[in-house]
Design a protein around this motif. Structure first.
Motif, PDB file in Angstrom:
ATOM      1  N   TYR A  58       0.805  -1.219   0.000  1.00 48.18           N
ATOM      2  CA  TYR A  58       0.000   0.000   0.000  1.00 48.18           C
ATOM      3  C   TYR A  58       0.842   1.274   0.000  1.00 48.18           C
ATOM      4  CZ  TYR A  58      -4.511  -2.257   0.464  1.00 48.18           C
ATOM      5  OH  TYR A  58      -5.645  -2.982   0.209  1.00 48.18           O
ATOM      6  N   THR A  59       1.961   1.253   0.729  1.00 49.71           N
ATOM      7  CA  THR A  59       2.798   2.458   0.803  1.00 49.71           C
ATOM      8  C   THR A  59       3.965   2.391  -0.160  1.00 49.71           C
ATOM      9  OG1 THR A  59       2.265   2.383   3.170  1.00 49.71           O
ATOM     10  CG2 THR A  59       3.764   4.102   2.471  1.00 49.71           C
ATOM     11  N   GLY A  60       4.264   1.206  -0.675  1.00 49.61           N
ATOM     12  CA  GLY A  60       5.344   1.059  -1.642  1.00 49.61           C
ATOM     13  C   GLY A  60       6.723   1.118  -1.018  1.00 49.61           C
ATOM     14  N   LEU A  61       6.840   0.741   0.269  1.00 50.09           N
ATOM     15  CA  LEU A  61       8.128   0.784   0.961  1.00 50.09           C
ATOM     16  C   LEU A  61       8.654  -0.641   1.126  1.00 50.09           C
ATOM     17  CD1 LEU A  61       7.279   3.428   3.719  1.00 50.09           C
ATOM     18  CD2 LEU A  61       8.408   3.795   1.508  1.00 50.09           C
ATOM     19  N   PRO A  62       9.722  -0.993   0.421  1.00 51.78           N
ATOM     20  CA  PRO A  62      10.233  -2.373   0.460  1.00 51.78           C
ATOM     21  C   PRO A  62      11.077  -2.634   1.701  1.00 51.78           C
ATOM     22  CG  PRO A  62      11.550  -1.051  -1.041  1.00 51.78           C
ATOM     23  CD  PRO A  62      10.485  -0.142  -0.506  1.00 51.78           C
ATOM     24  N   SER A  63      10.539  -3.339   2.652  1.00 53.88           N
ATOM     25  CA  SER A  63      11.264  -3.694   3.871  1.00 53.88           C
ATOM     26  C   SER A  63      11.751  -5.126   3.766  1.00 53.88           C
ATOM     27  CB  SER A  63      10.355  -3.529   5.103  1.00 53.88           C
ATOM     28  OG  SER A  63      11.009  -3.990   6.265  1.00 53.88           O
ATOM     29  N   PHE A  64      13.064  -5.303   3.720  1.00 55.92           N
ATOM     30  CA  PHE A  64      13.649  -6.630   3.620  1.00 55.92           C
ATOM     31  C   PHE A  64      14.284  -7.075   4.937  1.00 55.92           C
ATOM     32  CE2 PHE A  64      13.844  -4.976  -0.793  1.00 55.92           C
ATOM     33  CZ  PHE A  64      12.963  -5.879  -1.351  1.00 55.92           C
ATOM     34  N   VAL A 188      -7.164   0.834   5.459  1.00 55.80           N
ATOM     35  CA  VAL A 188      -6.715   1.071   4.088  1.00 55.80           C
ATOM     36  C   VAL A 188      -7.783   1.770   3.254  1.00 55.80           C
ATOM     37  CG1 VAL A 188      -5.113  -0.865   4.156  1.00 55.80           C
ATOM     38  CG2 VAL A 188      -7.414  -1.208   3.248  1.00 55.80           C
ATOM     39  N   HIS A 189      -9.042   1.764   3.720  1.00 55.68           N
ATOM     40  CA  HIS A 189     -10.100   2.463   3.008  1.00 55.68           C
ATOM     41  C   HIS A 189     -10.470   3.783   3.680  1.00 55.68           C
ATOM     42  CE1 HIS A 189     -10.601  -1.658   1.406  1.00 55.68           C
ATOM     43  NE2 HIS A 189     -10.969  -1.029   0.309  1.00 55.68           N
ATOM     44  N   SER A 190      -9.638   4.229   4.586  1.00 60.05           N
ATOM     45  CA  SER A 190      -9.834   5.501   5.272  1.00 60.05           C
ATOM     46  C   SER A 190      -9.016   6.585   4.571  1.00 60.05           C
ATOM     47  CB  SER A 190      -9.384   5.377   6.727  1.00 60.05           C
ATOM     48  OG  SER A 190      -7.972   5.235   6.788  1.00 60.05           O
ATOM     49  N   PRO A 191      -9.163   7.842   4.957  1.00 60.84           N
ATOM     50  CA  PRO A 191      -8.296   8.886   4.392  1.00 60.84           C
ATOM     51  C   PRO A 191      -6.808   8.598   4.584  1.00 60.84           C
ATOM     52  CG  PRO A 191     -10.169   9.882   5.498  1.00 60.84           C
ATOM     53  CD  PRO A 191     -10.253   8.412   5.787  1.00 60.84           C
ATOM     54  N   PHE A 192      -6.458   7.975   5.719  1.00 59.00           N
ATOM     55  CA  PHE A 192      -5.061   7.593   5.922  1.00 59.00           C
ATOM     56  C   PHE A 192      -4.628   6.587   4.857  1.00 59.00           C
ATOM     57  CE2 PHE A 192      -1.784   4.859   7.792  1.00 59.00           C
ATOM     58  CZ  PHE A 192      -0.840   5.807   8.175  1.00 59.00           C
ATOM     59  N   GLY A 193      -5.516   5.643   4.538  1.00 60.57           N
ATOM     60  CA  GLY A 193      -5.213   4.671   3.496  1.00 60.57           C
ATOM     61  C   GLY A 193      -4.997   5.328   2.145  1.00 60.57           C
ATOM     62  N   MET A 194      -5.808   6.344   1.837  1.00 57.08           N
ATOM     63  CA  MET A 194      -5.615   7.070   0.582  1.00 57.08           C
ATOM     64  C   MET A 194      -4.281   7.824   0.585  1.00 57.08           C
ATOM     65  SD  MET A 194      -8.255   6.349  -1.286  1.00 57.08           S
ATOM     66  CE  MET A 194      -8.180   4.719  -0.504  1.00 57.08           C
ATOM     67  N   ALA A 195      -3.874   8.317   1.754  1.00 60.14           N
ATOM     68  CA  ALA A 195      -2.613   9.054   1.860  1.00 60.14           C
ATOM     69  C   ALA A 195      -1.418   8.148   1.592  1.00 60.14           C
ATOM     70  CB  ALA A 195      -2.502   9.697   3.236  1.00 60.14           C
ATOM     71  N   ILE A 196      -1.439   6.947   2.160  1.00 53.73           N
ATOM     72  CA  ILE A 196      -0.288   6.068   1.945  1.00 53.73           C
ATOM     73  C   ILE A 196      -0.246   5.577   0.496  1.00 53.73           C
ATOM     74  CG2 ILE A 196      -0.182   5.378   4.365  1.00 53.73           C
ATOM     75  CD1 ILE A 196      -1.497   2.767   3.678  1.00 53.73           C
ATOM     76  N   GLN A 197      -1.413   5.441  -0.136  1.00 54.62           N
ATOM     77  CA  GLN A 197      -1.413   5.086  -1.558  1.00 54.62           C
ATOM     78  C   GLN A 197      -0.881   6.236  -2.408  1.00 54.62           C
ATOM     79  OE1 GLN A 197      -4.953   2.939  -3.069  1.00 54.62           O
ATOM     80  NE2 GLN A 197      -5.643   2.888  -0.940  1.00 54.62           N
ATOM     81  N   ALA A 198      -1.137   7.458  -1.994  1.00 50.54           N
ATOM     82  CA  ALA A 198      -0.586   8.615  -2.711  1.00 50.54           C
ATOM     83  C   ALA A 198       0.928   8.598  -2.653  1.00 50.54           C
ATOM     84  CB  ALA A 198      -1.132   9.901  -2.105  1.00 50.54           C
ATOM     85  N   ILE A 199       1.485   8.219  -1.506  1.00 47.77           N
ATOM     86  CA  ILE A 199       2.935   8.136  -1.363  1.00 47.77           C
ATOM     87  C   ILE A 199       3.492   7.029  -2.262  1.00 47.77           C
ATOM     88  CG2 ILE A 199       4.782   7.548   0.258  1.00 47.77           C
ATOM     89  CD1 ILE A 199       3.108   8.908   2.436  1.00 47.77           C
ATOM     90  N   ARG A 200       2.781   5.914  -2.340  1.00 45.33           N
ATOM     91  CA  ARG A 200       3.236   4.824  -3.210  1.00 45.33           C
ATOM     92  C   ARG A 200       3.255   5.254  -4.676  1.00 45.33           C
ATOM     93  NH1 ARG A 200       0.442   1.310  -6.285  1.00 45.33           N
ATOM     94  NH2 ARG A 200      -1.522   1.952  -5.346  1.00 45.33           N
ATOM     95  N   MET A 201       2.231   6.023  -5.084  1.00 42.54           N
ATOM     96  CA  MET A 201       2.140   6.407  -6.492  1.00 42.54           C
ATOM     97  C   MET A 201       3.159   7.473  -6.867  1.00 42.54           C
ATOM     98  SD  MET A 201      -1.996   6.482  -6.897  1.00 42.54           S
ATOM     99  CE  MET A 201      -2.974   4.994  -6.664  1.00 42.54           C
TER     100      MET A 201
END
Length: 337
Positions: A58-64, A188-201
């Motif tokens: 959702y946030t696009g942050l690769p944690s290995f 993930v369907h809240s405004p916070f969820g939309m914010a983290i998807q914006a960061i991923r995009m």
């Protein structure tokens, strides 16, 4: 585009199906050649993978190095029980806090990074936690880990339930998984969820429109680590031990593979599919050959080559073809849900 509605239904057919399979598993597992403890492992790792996908998919942050937080939770539960004699709930609360604190500290160093630098630093921090788990023998037990962790009794005041039988522990873990799944679904369907998807995009564009990107990244990293800590505490409870292998690079990479092959980038349920696929492959292929990891690796490569969106993405495409109405491009969590 983030034009999708932020409100999601309380339940979906996929969610109800998942919960039905989860809650009825002990009734039909043996009939298809499975066993109760396998269900416990699958439920714990689904919990772990769903929390990880909040950060990765959702946030696009690769944690290995995410196994560090799984291990922090496992050791926190074990230490609370072995040295303080704490019960079940205090031990699990300690697991959540340990995972949250460990991930919050790491996130302080990572929240201003992105891309390959972010990924490499997660590996470095993961290895630091793994090294400490081995070397600080007085606390962690070193390579032998913490042993003699027992499954306690769940006390409701007017009656008690022992978690020693696998079926009792399974239903407890399943109950926790249901609660966390509902929480993450709403998140993930809240405004916070939309914010983290914006960061991923587009992280830079998200910063320009007013999002405090570093704070959101720190928050989601901490929340993901807290869920990993909870999964670690449950894993320690199930295994009746805590050991450094759960912090290794191999263990951290495993959840990445589960999420990718399941389709975490295109569906909320991708990690669920990936975890189930891995454990079934392990048991079914492992019963046929000792080289089951080779065949699993080949399956993983085939899925990534022919369906980069994972199993959930391939299923979504098949459904749309059958309906003969290709869906428009949607944000993560809606295309294959």
């Amino acid at each position: 585009m983030l034009t999708a509605k932020t409100k999601a239904p309380l339940t979906t057919p996929q969610m109800l199906t998942f919960f039905a399979v989860l809650l009825t598993y002990p009734l039909w597992a043996q009939a298809v050649g499975l066993y109760e403890y396998l269900g416990i492992e699958i439920a714990i790792f689904i919990l772990y993978a769903l929390g990880f996908n909040l950060l990765f998919g959702y946030t696009g942050l690769p944690s290995f190095g995410h196994g560090a937080f799984l291990g922090a939770g496992a050791y926190a539960y074990g230490l609370m029980q072995v040295h303080l004699g704490a019960g079940l709930l205090p031990g699990l609360v300690a697991s959540i806090i340990a995972g949250a604190i460990a991930s919050a500290i790491v996130a302080l160093f990572l929240s201003h990074r992105r891309g390959i630098y972010f990924a490499l630093m997660t590996i470095a921090f993961g290895q630091i936690f793994w090294f400490l788990a081995i070397k600080v023998r007085g606390v962690t037990g070193g390579e032998d880990g913490l042993l003699n962790i027992f499954r306690p009794t769940l006390n409701f005041g007017f009656f008690e339930i022992s978690l020693k039988p696998n079926i009792a522990l399974y239903y407890f873990v399943a109950f926790v998984l249901v609660l966390v799944t509902l929480l993450l679904w709403r998140l993930v369907h809240s405004p916070f969820g939309m914010a983290i998807q914006a960061i991923r995009m587009n992280e830079m564009r998200a910063r320009f429109v007013g999002y405090r990107v570093w704070l959101i990244k720190w928050s989601v990293f901490t929340l993901s680590g807290a869920i990993a800590g909870l999964a670690g505490g449950l894993f320690s409870l199930a295994q009746e031990s805590a050991y450094p292998d759960v912090m290794s690079l191999h263990a951290s990479g495993l959840v990445v593979m589960m999420t990718l092959i399941g389709g975490g980038f295109v569906s909320f349920w991708g990690p669920v599919v990936g975890v189930i696929f891995y454990y079934l492959a392990r048991d079914l292929l492992g019963a046929s050959t000792e080289a089951w990891l080779l065949w699993y690796g080949l399956l993983f490569m085939a899925v990534m080559m022919f369906s980069p969106e994972g199993i959930a993405g391939a299923w979504g495409r098949l459904v749309r073809r059958l309906r003969k109405s290709p869906a428009a491009e949607k944000p993560i969590g809606e295309a294959a849900e």
